[in-house]
Design a protein around this motif. Structure first.
Motif, PDB file in Angstrom:
ATOM      1  N   LEU A  85       1.184   2.623  -3.829  1.00 37.96           N
ATOM      2  CA  LEU A  85       0.799   2.015  -2.561  1.00 37.96           C
ATOM      3  C   LEU A  85      -0.661   1.602  -2.627  1.00 37.96           C
ATOM      4  CD1 LEU A  85       1.535   1.550   0.531  1.00 37.96           C
ATOM      5  CD2 LEU A  85       0.470   3.788   0.906  1.00 37.96           C
ATOM      6  N   ILE A  86      -0.940   0.395  -2.176  1.00 37.56           N
ATOM      7  CA  ILE A  86      -2.312  -0.057  -1.974  1.00 37.56           C
ATOM      8  C   ILE A  86      -2.469  -0.280  -0.479  1.00 37.56           C
ATOM      9  CG2 ILE A  86      -4.007  -1.892  -2.390  1.00 37.56           C
ATOM     10  CD1 ILE A  86      -2.673  -2.347  -5.124  1.00 37.56           C
ATOM     11  N   THR A  87      -3.475   0.373   0.109  1.00 39.93           N
ATOM     12  CA  THR A  87      -3.657   0.317   1.561  1.00 39.93           C
ATOM     13  C   THR A  87      -5.133   0.358   1.919  1.00 39.93           C
ATOM     14  OG1 THR A  87      -3.034   1.364   3.655  1.00 39.93           O
ATOM     15  CG2 THR A  87      -3.468   2.836   1.805  1.00 39.93           C
ATOM     16  N   ASN A  88      -5.426  -0.082   3.125  1.00 33.03           N
ATOM     17  CA  ASN A  88      -6.771   0.095   3.660  1.00 33.03           C
ATOM     18  C   ASN A  88      -6.757   1.149   4.772  1.00 33.03           C
ATOM     19  OD1 ASN A  88      -5.487  -1.386   5.675  1.00 33.03           O
ATOM     20  ND2 ASN A  88      -7.222  -2.733   6.032  1.00 33.03           N
ATOM     21  N   ASN A  89      -5.674   1.913   4.848  1.00 33.20           N
ATOM     22  CA  ASN A  89      -5.534   2.955   5.856  1.00 33.20           C
ATOM     23  C   ASN A  89      -6.126   4.258   5.311  1.00 33.20           C
ATOM     24  OD1 ASN A  89      -4.773   4.831   7.746  1.00 33.20           O
ATOM     25  ND2 ASN A  89      -2.771   3.908   8.099  1.00 33.20           N
ATOM     26  N   LEU A  90      -7.321   4.591   5.771  1.00 34.92           N
ATOM     27  CA  LEU A  90      -8.024   5.783   5.288  1.00 34.92           C
ATOM     28  C   LEU A  90      -7.312   7.081   5.645  1.00 34.92           C
ATOM     29  CD1 LEU A  90     -11.689   4.735   6.210  1.00 34.92           C
ATOM     30  CD2 LEU A  90     -10.433   4.311   4.094  1.00 34.92           C
ATOM     31  N   LEU A  91      -6.444   7.045   6.653  1.00 38.04           N
ATOM     32  CA  LEU A  91      -5.749   8.252   7.097  1.00 38.04           C
ATOM     33  C   LEU A  91      -4.854   8.857   6.019  1.00 38.04           C
ATOM     34  CD1 LEU A  91      -4.674   7.207  10.715  1.00 38.04           C
ATOM     35  CD2 LEU A  91      -6.575   8.708  10.055  1.00 38.04           C
ATOM     36  N   VAL A  92      -4.378   8.050   5.062  1.00 31.89           N
ATOM     37  CA  VAL A  92      -3.461   8.588   4.044  1.00 31.89           C
ATOM     38  C   VAL A  92      -4.107   9.707   3.239  1.00 31.89           C
ATOM     39  CG1 VAL A  92      -2.091   6.474   3.822  1.00 31.89           C
ATOM     40  CG2 VAL A  92      -4.008   6.860   2.280  1.00 31.89           C
ATOM     41  N   LYS A  93      -5.426   9.700   3.154  1.00 33.99           N
ATOM     42  CA  LYS A  93      -6.124  10.736   2.383  1.00 33.99           C
ATOM     43  C   LYS A  93      -5.986  12.124   3.010  1.00 33.99           C
ATOM     44  CE  LYS A  93      -9.670   7.894   0.231  1.00 33.99           C
ATOM     45  NZ  LYS A  93     -11.133   7.736   0.045  1.00 33.99           N
ATOM     46  N   ASP A  94      -5.600  12.172   4.273  1.00 34.81           N
ATOM     47  CA  ASP A  94      -5.487  13.449   4.976  1.00 34.81           C
ATOM     48  C   ASP A  94      -4.093  14.065   4.905  1.00 34.81           C
ATOM     49  OD1 ASP A  94      -8.162  13.187   5.787  1.00 34.81           O
ATOM     50  OD2 ASP A  94      -7.586  12.129   7.625  1.00 34.81           O
ATOM     51  N   TYR A  95      -3.168  13.413   4.233  1.00 32.43           N
ATOM     52  CA  TYR A  95      -1.781  13.887   4.177  1.00 32.43           C
ATOM     53  C   TYR A  95      -1.497  14.612   2.866  1.00 32.43           C
ATOM     54  CZ  TYR A  95      -0.461  11.443   8.422  1.00 32.43           C
ATOM     55  OH  TYR A  95      -0.348  11.048   9.729  1.00 32.43           O
ATOM     56  N   ASP A  96      -0.506  15.514   2.895  1.00 28.95           N
ATOM     57  CA  ASP A  96      -0.139  16.290   1.715  1.00 28.95           C
ATOM     58  C   ASP A  96       0.502  15.455   0.615  1.00 28.95           C
ATOM     59  OD1 ASP A  96       2.203  15.859   3.135  1.00 28.95           O
ATOM     60  OD2 ASP A  96       2.843  17.962   3.134  1.00 28.95           O
TER      61      ASP A  96
END
Length: 146
Positions: A85-96
């Motif tokens: 996945l390539i994303t600009n959603n920084l929130l993904v870094k907070d998931y397991d």
């Protein structure tokens, strides 16, 4: 939208075969886009088409829009299909499920390291992560089935 165009140009320069679809209600606003690097349409992609496209892809793109806040379905599709996945959603870094080998996060239009990311293999996650984010688990959660 600028980040998507910059990324599409980067892919083109790397010689990658891409399918990037931009949906525009007012195509006039996008008249300066090089249509050789993106597909411009005013018709939304159906759920079925999206699933087919995602399953055939090696990498899925996901970009935050102004309407949603949180993780999108593209993220969960990438997990389910075991795709990068390539994303600009920084929130993904907070998931397991976050693994920098599988998810490239674009911050401030910075693509540094993306070529290495593209050229490395997907790393499988623990099976309990796939199960946790599966459609079956989601249905159980929504219906409150234990």
């Amino acid at each position: 939208m600028g980040t998507i165009i910059k990324l599409a140009k980067k892919f083109k320069n790397l010689g990658l075969n891409t399918s990037i679809n931009l949906i525009a209600k007012t195509p006039k606003k996008l008249k300066n886009i090089d249509l050789g690097i993106v597909n411009l349409t005013n018709r939304p992609v159906s759920f079925k088409e999206n699933i087919i496209n995602s399953s055939k892809s090696r990498i899925i793109l996901d970009f935050v829009n102004d309407v949603h806040h949180g993780i999108s379905m593209r993220t969960f599709e990438s997990i389910g299909f075991r795709k990068k996945l390539i994303t600009n959603n920084l929130l993904v870094k907070d998931y397991d499920f976050y693994n920098p080998s599988n998810i490239f996060v674009i911050e401030n239009d910075n693509f540094e390291g993306i070529e290495d990311f593209i050229n490395t293999s997907y790393e499988n996650l623990p099976e309990d992560i796939y199960d946790k984010y599966s459609f079956k688990s989601w249905i159980k959660y929504v219906l409150n089935i234990v």
